[in-house]
Design a protein around this motif. Structure first.
Motif, PDB file in Angstrom:
ATOM      1  N   TYR A 179      17.513   7.742 -15.576  1.00  0.00           N
ATOM      2  CA  TYR A 179      17.377   6.866 -14.413  1.00  0.00           C
ATOM      3  C   TYR A 179      16.389   7.428 -13.389  1.00  0.00           C
ATOM      4  CZ  TYR A 179      21.111   3.731 -15.849  1.00  0.00           C
ATOM      5  OH  TYR A 179      21.865   2.803 -16.532  1.00  0.00           O
ATOM      6  N   THR A 180      15.614   8.465 -13.803  1.00  0.00           N
ATOM      7  CA  THR A 180      14.635   9.117 -12.921  1.00  0.00           C
ATOM      8  C   THR A 180      15.228   9.377 -11.535  1.00  0.00           C
ATOM      9  OG1 THR A 180      13.641   7.018 -12.223  1.00  0.00           O
ATOM     10  CG2 THR A 180      12.682   8.114 -14.160  1.00  0.00           C
ATOM     11  N   ALA A 181      16.437   9.911 -11.528  1.00  0.00           N
ATOM     12  CA  ALA A 181      17.154  10.171 -10.267  1.00  0.00           C
ATOM     13  C   ALA A 181      17.093  11.647  -9.871  1.00  0.00           C
ATOM     14  CB  ALA A 181      18.611   9.729 -10.397  1.00  0.00           C
ATOM     15  N   GLU A 182      16.106  12.386 -10.416  1.00  0.00           N
ATOM     16  CA  GLU A 182      16.018  13.817 -10.138  1.00  0.00           C
ATOM     17  C   GLU A 182      15.865  14.096  -8.640  1.00  0.00           C
ATOM     18  OE1 GLU A 182      14.068  13.296 -14.261  1.00  0.00           O
ATOM     19  OE2 GLU A 182      14.200  12.199 -12.354  1.00  0.00           O
ATOM     20  N   ALA A 183      14.982  13.341  -7.979  1.00  0.00           N
ATOM     21  CA  ALA A 183      14.746  13.572  -6.549  1.00  0.00           C
ATOM     22  C   ALA A 183      15.999  13.302  -5.729  1.00  0.00           C
ATOM     23  CB  ALA A 183      13.589  12.701  -6.067  1.00  0.00           C
ATOM     24  N   HIS A 184      16.700  12.226  -6.082  1.00  0.00           N
ATOM     25  CA  HIS A 184      17.934  11.886  -5.372  1.00  0.00           C
ATOM     26  C   HIS A 184      18.971  12.991  -5.520  1.00  0.00           C
ATOM     27  CE1 HIS A 184      21.421   9.614  -3.993  1.00  0.00           C
ATOM     28  NE2 HIS A 184      22.027   9.934  -5.131  1.00  0.00           N
ATOM     29  N   GLU A 185      19.157  13.475  -6.750  1.00  0.00           N
ATOM     30  CA  GLU A 185      20.158  14.514  -6.977  1.00  0.00           C
ATOM     31  C   GLU A 185      19.736  15.840  -6.354  1.00  0.00           C
ATOM     32  OE1 GLU A 185      23.087  14.207  -7.933  1.00  0.00           O
ATOM     33  OE2 GLU A 185      22.997  12.142  -8.635  1.00  0.00           O
ATOM     34  N   GLN A 186      18.433  16.098  -6.315  1.00  0.00           N
ATOM     35  CA  GLN A 186      17.940  17.309  -5.655  1.00  0.00           C
ATOM     36  C   GLN A 186      18.320  17.295  -4.176  1.00  0.00           C
ATOM     37  OE1 GLN A 186      15.849  19.806  -7.338  1.00  0.00           O
ATOM     38  NE2 GLN A 186      16.539  20.984  -5.572  1.00  0.00           N
ATOM     39  N   LEU A 187      18.183  16.126  -3.549  1.00  0.00           N
ATOM     40  CA  LEU A 187      18.560  16.002  -2.132  1.00  0.00           C
ATOM     41  C   LEU A 187      20.063  16.176  -1.947  1.00  0.00           C
ATOM     42  CD1 LEU A 187      16.271  13.014  -1.027  1.00  0.00           C
ATOM     43  CD2 LEU A 187      16.058  15.427  -0.365  1.00  0.00           C
ATOM     44  N   GLN A 188      20.851  15.651  -2.892  1.00  0.00           N
ATOM     45  CA  GLN A 188      22.304  15.795  -2.787  1.00  0.00           C
ATOM     46  C   GLN A 188      22.702  17.261  -2.886  1.00  0.00           C
ATOM     47  OE1 GLN A 188      24.533  13.248  -2.213  1.00  0.00           O
ATOM     48  NE2 GLN A 188      22.721  11.963  -1.948  1.00  0.00           N
ATOM     49  N   VAL A 189      22.116  17.973  -3.836  1.00  0.00           N
ATOM     50  CA  VAL A 189      22.413  19.401  -3.992  1.00  0.00           C
ATOM     51  C   VAL A 189      21.950  20.179  -2.761  1.00  0.00           C
ATOM     52  CG1 VAL A 189      21.855  21.476  -5.321  1.00  0.00           C
ATOM     53  CG2 VAL A 189      22.382  19.335  -6.504  1.00  0.00           C
ATOM     54  N   GLN A 190      20.771  19.800  -2.238  1.00  0.00           N
ATOM     55  CA  GLN A 190      20.249  20.476  -1.050  1.00  0.00           C
ATOM     56  C   GLN A 190      21.177  20.276   0.141  1.00  0.00           C
ATOM     57  OE1 GLN A 190      16.157  19.607  -0.102  1.00  0.00           O
ATOM     58  NE2 GLN A 190      16.419  20.126   2.056  1.00  0.00           N
ATOM     59  N   ALA A 191      21.682  19.047   0.318  1.00  0.00           N
ATOM     60  CA  ALA A 191      22.582  18.763   1.437  1.00  0.00           C
ATOM     61  C   ALA A 191      23.878  19.570   1.308  1.00  0.00           C
ATOM     62  CB  ALA A 191      22.889  17.271   1.489  1.00  0.00           C
ATOM     63  N   ALA A 192      24.430  19.630   0.095  1.00  0.00           N
ATOM     64  CA  ALA A 192      25.654  20.409  -0.110  1.00  0.00           C
ATOM     65  C   ALA A 192      25.406  21.891   0.124  1.00  0.00           C
ATOM     66  CB  ALA A 192      26.187  20.172  -1.527  1.00  0.00           C
ATOM     67  N   SER A 193      24.261  22.382  -0.351  1.00  0.00           N
ATOM     68  CA  SER A 193      23.922  23.793  -0.172  1.00  0.00           C
ATOM     69  C   SER A 193      23.670  24.117   1.297  1.00  0.00           C
ATOM     70  CB  SER A 193      22.697  24.144  -1.016  1.00  0.00           C
ATOM     71  OG  SER A 193      22.429  25.520  -0.956  1.00  0.00           O
ATOM     72  N   ASP A 194      23.010  23.215   2.020  1.00  0.00           N
ATOM     73  CA  ASP A 194      22.784  23.428   3.459  1.00  0.00           C
ATOM     74  C   ASP A 194      24.108  23.498   4.213  1.00  0.00           C
ATOM     75  OD1 ASP A 194      20.046  23.562   3.299  1.00  0.00           O
ATOM     76  OD2 ASP A 194      19.714  21.439   3.753  1.00  0.00           O
ATOM     77  N   ASP A 195      25.053  22.640   3.843  1.00  0.00           N
ATOM     78  CA  ASP A 195      26.366  22.657   4.489  1.00  0.00           C
ATOM     79  C   ASP A 195      27.078  23.993   4.224  1.00  0.00           C
ATOM     80  OD1 ASP A 195      28.633  21.424   5.897  1.00  0.00           O
ATOM     81  OD2 ASP A 195      29.596  21.416   3.930  1.00  0.00           O
TER      82      ASP A 195
END
Length: 588
Positions: free
Chosen positions: A226-242
């Protein structure tokens, strides 16, 4: 209901067989600390020898010559260091050995207890939480026993021993030197109390990151499709930032503990330095005693800098103990005592009522007979109660009313192990262990029979594709059978059930998620097994059960139709409607 005892008391009860090891470890810790404190006293004695010479403390024991005094002092120092090293080795050996023993016993006990619970318990308790309990919580206790227990014992012993020496030499200086200790204790626990919620928040954030990464790794094919790599990268980044923000908050607070404790230590050290020096100048305290007290003040107070770490490790381990003991004390479903060696395979369900939640029944008075050697099928829509009947038969749950009989014997009176040895089970999503094909077919057999493995695979029409694998039956299947297709996993699961040679074969939606070729292969296998053993088949695909001796249609926990495939089509009821829906055929 009374509250649970303290976690430490619960751990002591569990560790009763290891109490002798714990006592010896404690003795060695105390002896090590005793010899560890003595060198500071010897420094004072050495200073006394150099300053007072023939009038020194050692001269009272008949050693008048200062050189002789220094020689004996050197010999005594060597022996003290040797004993200190020996007891350090012994306490490390005992504590670390005890830590490994307890880690092993707790993990085995916890896992063994989980295996006694119904599979739904694991689902309700969340497998991720149980994994954390079996790994992180057990390891947390191991870390505490490895170092924390010894540190706490030695800090307490050091305080008592050094305090006793202070009071023996000069009471007024002892009071000044030990005055910071209550402040250090209060400060450490004050910090710890406020650190705890910050650590909890950081651990929760870390768990969120772990869950997100774990989920994404399993679903990488879908993410890429689903070419959702960028979306999931942002999700992981947000969780990691938290996680980074919450961890930083905890670090800022925890970093202040040791400097604050150091300031309190400074007060005690300065008091000893100034007041002790003043007493020495007035002649009320010997030079050697003053030297020893200056060193002992550091020995008394410096370990307090690690008090925050020690209390943190202790609190974490006690929380882990509480969670593990809560698991071990959770009630296990009752088990029967009777055994059955070889059943004929006749099953009887009598007035079965059951629900997973109070007031929400799933089954409403099910009466069902499965004669030995016959094939009986259960069909119906999702939630009609088919799989629930299988769970009751396997002993995962007990019916609220009614009973299930195997060869006329209530399964409630049979031991679960004896009951399940008479049953072979094939699930919709079969579990394969991370081993070879042969190990999965002979799963649970301590002495696998190679010829029987191949015969079972041939009966399940799995031999052809197994033989084509790189190493045949010795080919690893990967974690959860990841190296095989869904149809291949299902046929290996059927071969495993056939290898068991149990009198009752249960297939729970075994063909609902496989391709037509695999379904046809399974149907051919079942046709050959017809009348060879009792079969209870649950299916959505009616083509799988058309050859069954009897078909029962369930709807909302009740049997609404029974008969053979042809008879049910003639009746033109719910079964016939399902058949038309799946095949598009007319029942005329």
């Amino acid at each position: 209901m009374s509250a649970h005892p303290h976690p430490l008391q619960r751990l002591f009860q569990f560790a009763r067989p290891y109490r002798a090891k714990a006592i010896w470890a404690t003795v060695f810790s105390v002896l090590n600390k005793f010899f560890d404190v003595l060198p500071e006293l010897l420094i004072g004695v050495a200073v006394d020898v150099v300053v007072n010479q023939q009038d020194s403390f050692l001269a009272k024991f008949g050693l008048v010559d200062p050189y002789e005094q220094l020689m004996w002092l050197t010999v005594l120092t060597a022996f003290i260091w040797i004993f200190e090293s020996v007891f350090e080795y012994l306490y490390a050996l005992r504590w670390r050995g005890l830590a490994q023993d307890m880690q092993h016993e707790l993990r085995q006990a916890a896992y063994g207890h989980v295996q006694k619970m119904a599979p739904d318990y694991i689902t309700n308790a969340r497998s991720g939480r149980l994994m954390a309990l079996l790994n992180e919580d057990v390891n947390q206790i191991e870390r505490f026993l490895n170092t924390g227990a010894n540190d706490l014992i030695q800090v307490a012993c050091s305080s008592i021993m050094v305090g006793a020496i202070f009071f023996a030499l000069t009471k007024s200086l002892a009071v000044l030197a030990m005055l910071p200790i209550p402040l250090i204790l209060v400060g450490a626990f004050w910090f710890q109390k406020r650190l705890y919620p910050r650590y909890v928040a950081a651990r929760e954030a870390a768990a969120t990151v772990s869950t997100r990464l774990n989920n994404n790794l399993y679903g990488m094919a879908t993410i890429q499709a689903y070419t959702a790599e960028a979306h999931e990268q942002l999700q992981v980044q947000a969780a990691s930032d938290d996680f980074r923000a919450r961890n930083a908050d905890a670090i800022r607070f925890s970093a202040a503990i040791t400097p604050v404790i150091r300031m309190a230590i400074l007060c005690g050290f300065v008091a000893t330095l100034l007041y002790g020096g003043w007493l020495t100048l007035r002649g009320e305290l010997g030079v050697g005693a003053y030297s020893a007290l200056v060193y002992l003040t550091q020995r008394l107070l410096w370990p307090m800098t690690r008090l925050a770490d020690m209390t943190d490790l202790y609190q974490r381990s006690m929380a882990s103990v509480a969670r593990i003991m809560d698991l071990l004390e959770s009630p296990v479903p009752p088990d029967g005592a009777k055994r059955i060696e070889q059943a004929r395979g006749a099953l009887q369900f009598e007035a079965i009522r059951f629900g997973y939640e109070p007031g929400q029944p799933i089954l409403h008075g099910i009466d069902l007979a499965v004669p030995a050697g016959k094939t009986v099928a259960l069909v119906g829509g999702t939630g009609s109660g088919k799989s629930t009947l299988v769970k009751l038969l396997l002993g995962f749950h007990a019916p609220e009313h009614g009973r299930i009989l195997l060869d006329g014997e209530s399964i409630a009176d049979l031991s679960k192990q004896s009951l399940r040895q008479q049953l072979a089970y094939v699930a919709q999503d079969p579990f394969l262990t991370d081993g070879t094909v042969a190990e999965n077919i002979a799963y649970g057999d301590a002495q696998p029979d190679r010829a029987r493995i191949q015969a079972s695979a041939e009966a399940a029409e799995a031999h052809e594709f197994i033989a084509a694998l790189p190493n045949g039956y010795d080919t690893p299947v990967g974690e959860r059978g990841s190296k095989l297709s869904g149809g291949q996993r299902q046929r290996i699961a059927l071969a495993r059930a056939l290898y068991r040679q149990a009198p009752v074969l249960i297939l729970d939606e075994a063909t609902s998620a496989v391709d037509n070729e695999t379904e046809a292969a399974i149907q051919r296998s079942l046709a050959r097994l017809h009348a060879a053993r009792t079969m209870l088949v649950i299916a959505h695909r009616l083509s799988t059960v058309r050859q069954a001796d009897q078909i029962h249609v369930l709807d909302q926990g009740r049997i609404i139709e029974s008969g053979t495939h042809d008879a049910l089509l003639v009746a033109n009821g719910a079964y016939a409607a399902l058949w038309r829906l799946q095949t598009g055929e007319s029942t005329a």
